[in-house]
Scaffold this motif. Structure first.
Motif, short mmCIF file in Angstrom:
data_model
loop_
_atom_site.label_atom_id
_atom_site.label_comp_id
_atom_site.label_asym_id
_atom_site.label_seq_id
_atom_site.Cartn_x
_atom_site.Cartn_y
_atom_site.Cartn_z
N UNK A 1 0.82 -1.21 0.00
CA UNK A 1 0.00 0.00 0.00
C UNK A 1 0.86 1.26 0.00
N UNK A 2 1.92 1.28 0.79
CA UNK A 2 2.77 2.48 0.85
C UNK A 2 3.47 2.71 -0.48
N UNK A 3 3.88 1.65 -1.15
CA UNK A 3 4.51 1.81 -2.46
C UNK A 3 3.53 2.35 -3.50
N UNK A 4 2.31 1.79 -3.51
CA UNK A 4 1.30 2.26 -4.46
C UNK A 4 0.93 3.71 -4.19
N UNK A 5 0.76 4.07 -2.93
CA UNK A 5 0.43 5.44 -2.57
C UNK A 5 1.58 6.39 -2.92
N UNK A 6 2.81 5.96 -2.66
CA UNK A 6 3.97 6.78 -3.01
C UNK A 6 4.08 7.00 -4.51
N UNK A 7 3.82 5.96 -5.30
CA UNK A 7 3.88 6.09 -6.76
C UNK A 7 2.79 7.05 -7.26
N UNK A 8 1.60 6.95 -6.68
CA UNK A 8 0.51 7.84 -7.09
C UNK A 8 0.83 9.29 -6.73
N UNK A 9 1.36 9.53 -5.53
CA UNK A 9 1.69 10.89 -5.11
C UNK A 9 2.85 11.45 -5.94
N UNK A 10 3.83 10.61 -6.27
CA UNK A 10 4.94 11.06 -7.10
C UNK A 10 4.44 11.45 -8.48
N UNK A 11 3.56 10.64 -9.05
CA UNK A 11 2.99 10.97 -10.36
C UNK A 11 2.18 12.25 -10.34
N UNK A 12 1.41 12.46 -9.27
CA UNK A 12 0.65 13.70 -9.16
C UNK A 12 1.58 14.90 -9.01
N UNK A 13 2.68 14.71 -8.30
CA UNK A 13 3.64 15.80 -8.14
C UNK A 13 4.33 16.16 -9.43
N UNK A 14 4.58 15.16 -10.28
CA UNK A 14 5.20 15.44 -11.57
C UNK A 14 4.27 16.20 -12.49
N UNK A 15 2.99 16.00 -12.34
CA UNK A 15 2.02 16.63 -13.23
C UNK A 15 1.47 17.95 -12.69
N UNK A 16 1.93 18.37 -11.52
CA UNK A 16 1.42 19.60 -10.91
C UNK A 16 1.87 20.83 -11.67
N UNK A 17 0.94 21.77 -11.87
CA UNK A 17 1.24 23.04 -12.52
C UNK A 17 1.56 24.07 -11.45
N UNK A 18 2.68 24.77 -11.56
CA UNK A 18 3.07 25.70 -10.51
C UNK A 18 2.52 27.10 -10.71
#
Length: 82
Positions: free
Chosen positions: A42-59
């Motif tokens: 679960x922590x790996x899946x959640x970390x991957x999802x959060x990392x992907x969301x962070x990469x796609x964030x518009x500043x």
């Protein structure tokens, strides 16, 4: 697989993500043994999802993090309300 097939798969998954989540949730409800292995990751899946969301964030031009109340640091005004 070539890039066009990967694009089609990604497009399908992103446009139908809500349906896919519901399908997998129902399947996990009725067949929990088939999905019990995922609890260890679960922590790996959640970390991957959060990392992907962070990469796609518009500043949108933000240089750094700002406190919502206007706090700048020691000696500065905490409430910057006008």
């Amino acid at each position: 697989m070539d890039m066009n097939q990967i694009k089609k798969v990604c497009s399908f998954m992103s446009s139908n993500i809500a349906v896919l989540i519901i399908i997998f949730s129902v399947a996990a409800f009725f067949y929990p043994n088939g999905f019990s292995w995922a609890t260890n990751y679960t922590t790996l899946f959640l970390g991957a999802a959060m990392f992907g969301m962070g990469l796609l964030r518009e500043f949108r031009g933000q240089v750094g993090l700002e406190h919502p109340c206007g706090y700048r640091g020691p000696g500065e005004e905490v409430w910057d309300v006008e």
